[in-house]
Design a protein around this motif. Structure first.
Motif, PDB file in Angstrom:
ATOM      1  N   UNK A   8      10.237 -10.911   3.310  1.00 31.30           N
ATOM      2  CA  UNK A   8      11.354 -10.975   2.108  1.00 31.30           C
ATOM      3  C   UNK A   8      10.630  -9.840   1.050  1.00 31.30           C
ATOM      4  N   UNK A   9       9.408 -10.536   0.731  1.00 25.58           N
ATOM      5  CA  UNK A   9       8.729  -9.712  -0.473  1.00 25.58           C
ATOM      6  C   UNK A   9       8.424  -8.544  -0.068  1.00 25.58           C
ATOM      7  N   UNK A  10       7.869  -8.258   1.201  1.00 27.47           N
ATOM      8  CA  UNK A  10       7.219  -6.972   1.509  1.00 27.47           C
ATOM      9  C   UNK A  10       8.377  -6.118   1.378  1.00 27.47           C
ATOM     10  N   UNK A  11       9.751  -6.485   2.196  1.00 23.80           N
ATOM     11  CA  UNK A  11      10.878  -5.331   2.106  1.00 23.80           C
ATOM     12  C   UNK A  11      11.422  -5.061   0.898  1.00 23.80           C
ATOM     13  N   UNK A 332       1.692  -9.942   2.655  1.00 28.94           N
ATOM     14  CA  UNK A 332       2.647  -9.052   2.093  1.00 28.94           C
ATOM     15  C   UNK A 332       2.416  -7.532   2.000  1.00 28.94           C
ATOM     16  N   UNK A 333       1.305  -7.302   1.668  1.00 32.48           N
ATOM     17  CA  UNK A 333       0.709  -6.050   1.695  1.00 32.48           C
ATOM     18  C   UNK A 333       0.594  -5.625   3.071  1.00 32.48           C
ATOM     19  N   UNK A 334       0.139  -6.281   4.130  1.00 32.37           N
ATOM     20  CA  UNK A 334      -0.113  -5.920   5.363  1.00 32.37           C
ATOM     21  C   UNK A 334       1.154  -5.675   6.097  1.00 32.37           C
ATOM     22  N   UNK A 335       2.314  -6.713   5.793  1.00 28.21           N
ATOM     23  CA  UNK A 335       3.531  -6.465   6.275  1.00 28.21           C
ATOM     24  C   UNK A 335       4.265  -5.210   5.946  1.00 28.21           C
ATOM     25  N   UNK A 336       4.115  -4.894   4.432  1.00 26.90           N
ATOM     26  CA  UNK A 336       4.579  -3.565   4.194  1.00 26.90           C
ATOM     27  C   UNK A 336       3.911  -2.317   4.982  1.00 26.90           C
ATOM     28  N   UNK A 337       2.672  -2.279   5.138  1.00 23.92           N
ATOM     29  CA  UNK A 337       1.958  -1.435   5.847  1.00 23.92           C
ATOM     30  C   UNK A 337       2.468  -1.214   7.355  1.00 23.92           C
ATOM     31  N   UNK A 380       1.793   0.686  15.306  1.00 23.91           N
ATOM     32  CA  UNK A 380       1.524  -0.790  14.818  1.00 23.91           C
ATOM     33  C   UNK A 380       0.273  -0.788  14.480  1.00 23.91           C
ATOM     34  N   UNK A 381      -0.746  -0.457  15.542  1.00 26.22           N
ATOM     35  CA  UNK A 381      -2.151  -0.416  15.119  1.00 26.22           C
ATOM     36  C   UNK A 381      -2.550   0.052  14.016  1.00 26.22           C
ATOM     37  N   UNK A 382      -1.903   1.527  13.554  1.00 22.89           N
ATOM     38  CA  UNK A 382      -2.193   2.277  12.545  1.00 22.89           C
ATOM     39  C   UNK A 382      -1.968   1.277  11.213  1.00 22.89           C
ATOM     40  N   UNK A 383      -0.623   0.629  11.217  1.00 16.50           N
ATOM     41  CA  UNK A 383      -0.359  -0.129  10.045  1.00 16.50           C
ATOM     42  C   UNK A 383      -1.102  -1.048   9.848  1.00 16.50           C
ATOM     43  N   UNK A 384      -1.851  -2.055  10.812  1.00 17.74           N
ATOM     44  CA  UNK A 384      -2.596  -2.912  10.838  1.00 17.74           C
ATOM     45  C   UNK A 384      -4.011  -2.388  10.241  1.00 17.74           C
ATOM     46  N   UNK A 388      -5.077  -2.476   6.296  1.00 19.06           N
ATOM     47  CA  UNK A 388      -6.053  -3.922   6.156  1.00 19.06           C
ATOM     48  C   UNK A 388      -6.973  -3.818   4.877  1.00 19.06           C
ATOM     49  N   UNK A 389      -7.242  -2.570   4.694  1.00 14.22           N
ATOM     50  CA  UNK A 389      -8.104  -2.505   3.371  1.00 14.22           C
ATOM     51  C   UNK A 389      -7.379  -2.702   2.035  1.00 14.22           C
ATOM     52  N   UNK A 390      -6.516  -2.211   1.884  1.00 16.25           N
ATOM     53  CA  UNK A 390      -5.759  -2.379   0.453  1.00 16.25           C
ATOM     54  C   UNK A 390      -4.969  -3.621   0.580  1.00 16.25           C
ATOM     55  N   UNK A 391      -4.629  -4.192   1.699  1.00 16.28           N
ATOM     56  CA  UNK A 391      -4.196  -5.660   1.597  1.00 16.28           C
ATOM     57  C   UNK A 391      -5.239  -6.655   1.262  1.00 16.28           C
ATOM     58  N   UNK A 392      -6.282  -6.389   1.630  1.00 11.60           N
ATOM     59  CA  UNK A 392      -7.585  -7.282   1.406  1.00 11.60           C
ATOM     60  C   UNK A 392      -7.972  -7.310  -0.077  1.00 11.60           C
ATOM     61  N   UNK A 393      -7.910  -5.814  -0.577  1.00 13.83           N
ATOM     62  CA  UNK A 393      -8.327  -5.676  -1.947  1.00 13.83           C
ATOM     63  C   UNK A 393      -7.200  -6.314  -3.029  1.00 13.83           C
ATOM     64  N   UNK A 394      -6.024  -6.075  -2.451  1.00 16.13           N
ATOM     65  CA  UNK A 394      -4.986  -6.935  -3.187  1.00 16.13           C
ATOM     66  C   UNK A 394      -5.079  -8.515  -3.232  1.00 16.13           C
ATOM     67  N   UNK A 395      -5.376  -9.020  -2.204  1.00  9.78           N
ATOM     68  CA  UNK A 395      -5.704 -10.517  -2.050  1.00  9.78           C
ATOM     69  C   UNK A 395      -6.826 -11.141  -2.844  1.00  9.78           C
ATOM     70  N   UNK A 396      -7.800 -10.132  -3.059  1.00  6.06           N
ATOM     71  CA  UNK A 396      -9.032 -10.644  -3.598  1.00  6.06           C
ATOM     72  C   UNK A 396      -9.020 -10.437  -5.376  1.00  6.06           C
ATOM     73  N   UNK A 397      -8.143  -9.809  -5.706  1.00  4.09           N
ATOM     74  CA  UNK A 397      -8.018  -9.732  -7.203  1.00  4.09           C
ATOM     75  C   UNK A 397      -7.979 -11.147  -7.834  1.00  4.09           C
ATOM     76  N   UNK A 398      -8.725 -11.285  -8.960  1.00  3.25           N
ATOM     77  CA  UNK A 398      -8.682 -12.530  -9.750  1.00  3.25           C
ATOM     78  C   UNK A 398      -7.555 -12.361 -10.696  1.00  3.25           C
ATOM     79  N   UNK A 399      -6.765 -13.518 -10.673  1.00  2.70           N
ATOM     80  CA  UNK A 399      -5.673 -13.719 -11.728  1.00  2.70           C
ATOM     81  C   UNK A 399      -5.920 -13.266 -13.382  1.00  2.70           C
ATOM     82  N   UNK A 400      -6.883 -13.404 -13.693  1.00  2.96           N
ATOM     83  CA  UNK A 400      -7.118 -13.500 -15.090  1.00  2.96           C
ATOM     84  C   UNK A 400      -7.204 -11.736 -15.174  1.00  2.96           C
ATOM     85  N   UNK A 401      -8.068 -11.145 -14.345  1.00  2.00           N
ATOM     86  CA  UNK A 401      -8.446  -9.738 -14.488  1.00  2.00           C
ATOM     87  C   UNK A 401      -7.212  -9.034 -14.132  1.00  2.00           C
TER      88      UNK A 401
END
Length: 406
Positions: A8-11, A332-337, A380-384, A388-401
């Motif tokens: 839902x968040x991805x859509x 979320x970002x992987x599903x969007x992709x 589908x494989x292209x999306x994954x 993948x790299x942008x999704x991982x980058x988003x998931x690794x962001x520290x909240x305070x930064x």
């Protein structure tokens, strides 16, 4: 967060940026459409060319003269000899060529075909009754000339569909009427089945077929042959028949070096081999072009998703500060992709299939179901992969930064 919430968040994120989502899908649409169209063109070309080869006759072998330095090749300075009726009789001898089923000597000339109504240009082909099975020529109306017509040098003719339409009127069946071939009257005994361009000598619909004895006695004279059509006893015997033909003609023409041959042997087997080699190279070229298109689309997804991560850094920080785990952000970002690539793939499939309906004359692209399935799977494989790299980058962001970003 469960899977439904992640989707839902991805859509919601995609809908909020419709233009950016559309531009992201554009590369995938072009890439997938290219895959469908190129594979359809390749498959259609293979079927079309295979049909042309089949039109020459499954066991057919054609011998044509090869002059020194001519279009058919060079004889390396050797004295070129024409094909003669004696050559045809030697090939027809079962002692020398046991794998040859029949031999049809051919003389060919251009002439005007006319009636009291109109005149048209035609190619007159004089041969024996064996020419019909040898060239896979079929009769639509009437009959082919037979051995009695050949032995009696009867001036009878089987005309192509174009000749019949031009001389006697469109859709006519002029059986029993006379056609003047360079002012020599021939009685029409048959009309050929329409075949269009390709196969046989030139355009078969513009041919006039007649007994070789009648053509030589009234039109061409008793000279050299234009070609010799040979039928092998079976498809498996075609290679042996070619070898026997080469041996007989080499001996008769005094050929010691195969490179100096003053004739050329062409068979459906040889054409099929050339076709396989050509289509293999063609398929590799099409695959490379399609792969480049898909890679470009995948890079586009990566770039756009990285921009999306940058623009939504504060959103990511707030969600992580409220307890969203990294897996939820990653999902979320992987599903969007994946959604972007799958939608782009489906639209690309529709565009590609729609493109195959564009008329290309006698040639028609043929869509392979496997190509459609592969295209969707690749999207589908292209999306994954590329998401993948942008999704991982988003998931690794520290909240305070993330919250400090403007």
């Amino acid at each position: 967060m469960n899977v439904v919430e992640v989707v839902r968040f991805a859509v919601a994120g995609l809908v909020a940026n419709r233009l950016r989502s559309l531009l992201t899908m554009l590369g995938i649409i072009i890439g997938i459409a290219a895959v469908i169209l190129l594979t359809a063109l390749g498959n259609g070309a293979a079927q079309y060319i295979q049909g042309q080869i089949t039109g020459l006759g499954a066991n057919s072998i054609t011998i044509i003269p090869r002059t020194a330095g001519g279009a058919a090749g060079s004889t390396s300075g050797a004295s070129a000899r024409p094909l003669t009726a004696e050559d045809a009789r030697a090939i027809a001898d079962p002692q020398g060529a046991p794998d040859v089923a029949f031999v049809a000597p051919v003389v060919q000339t251009s002439a005007d075909a006319a009636s009291g109504r109109s005149t048209t240009s035609a190619t007159v082909v004089g041969s024996t009754p064996d020419y019909f099975p040898g060239s896979n020529t079929k009769i639509a109306a009437g009959r082919a000339y037979d051995r009695a017509d050949l032995d009696g040098a009867r001036k009878v003719a089987v005309i192509g569909r174009t000749v019949a339409d031009d001389v006697f009127g469109a859709g006519s069946t002029p059986l029993g009427q006379q056609v003047l071939i360079d002012n020599v009257p021939f009685q029409v005994i048959g009309v050929l089945e329409a075949r269009g361009q390709g196969g046989g000598l030139g355009n078969p619909d513009s041919n006039v077929l007649a007994p070789v004895t009648a053509v030589q006695s009234s039109l061409t004279g008793y000279g050299d042959l234009s070609q010799i059509v040979v039928g092998a006893r079976s498809t498996d015997a075609q290679a042996a028949a070619e070898s026997e033909i080469n041996s007989i003609l080499d001996r008769r023409h005094g050929i010691d070096n195969p490179d100096d041959r003053d004739y050329q042997v062409i068979s459906s087997r040889q054409l099929a081999q050339v076709l396989d080699q050509t289509l293999s190279a063609f398929s590799l070229l099409l695959a490379a072009i399609a792969a480049i298109s898909l890679v470009v689309g995948g890079i586009g997804i990566t770039n756009i998703m990285l921009v999306s991560v940058t623009e939504r850094t504060r959103e990511i920080g707030i969600r992580k500060a409220l307890g969203a785990p990294p897996s939820a952000i990653l999902g979320q970002f992987l599903v969007e992709s994946v959604i972007l690539s799958v939608l782009g793939g489906l639209i690309g499939v529709a565009v590609g299939i729609g493109g195959t309906f564009i008329p290309l004359g006698d040639f028609q692209p043929v869509v392979l179901p496997s190509a459609v399935v592969l295209a969707v799977g690749v999207s589908i494989a292209i999306g994954v992969f590329f998401g993948g790299y942008p999704a991982r980058r988003a998931s690794r962001l520290r909240p305070i930064e993330a919250l400090r970003r403007e």
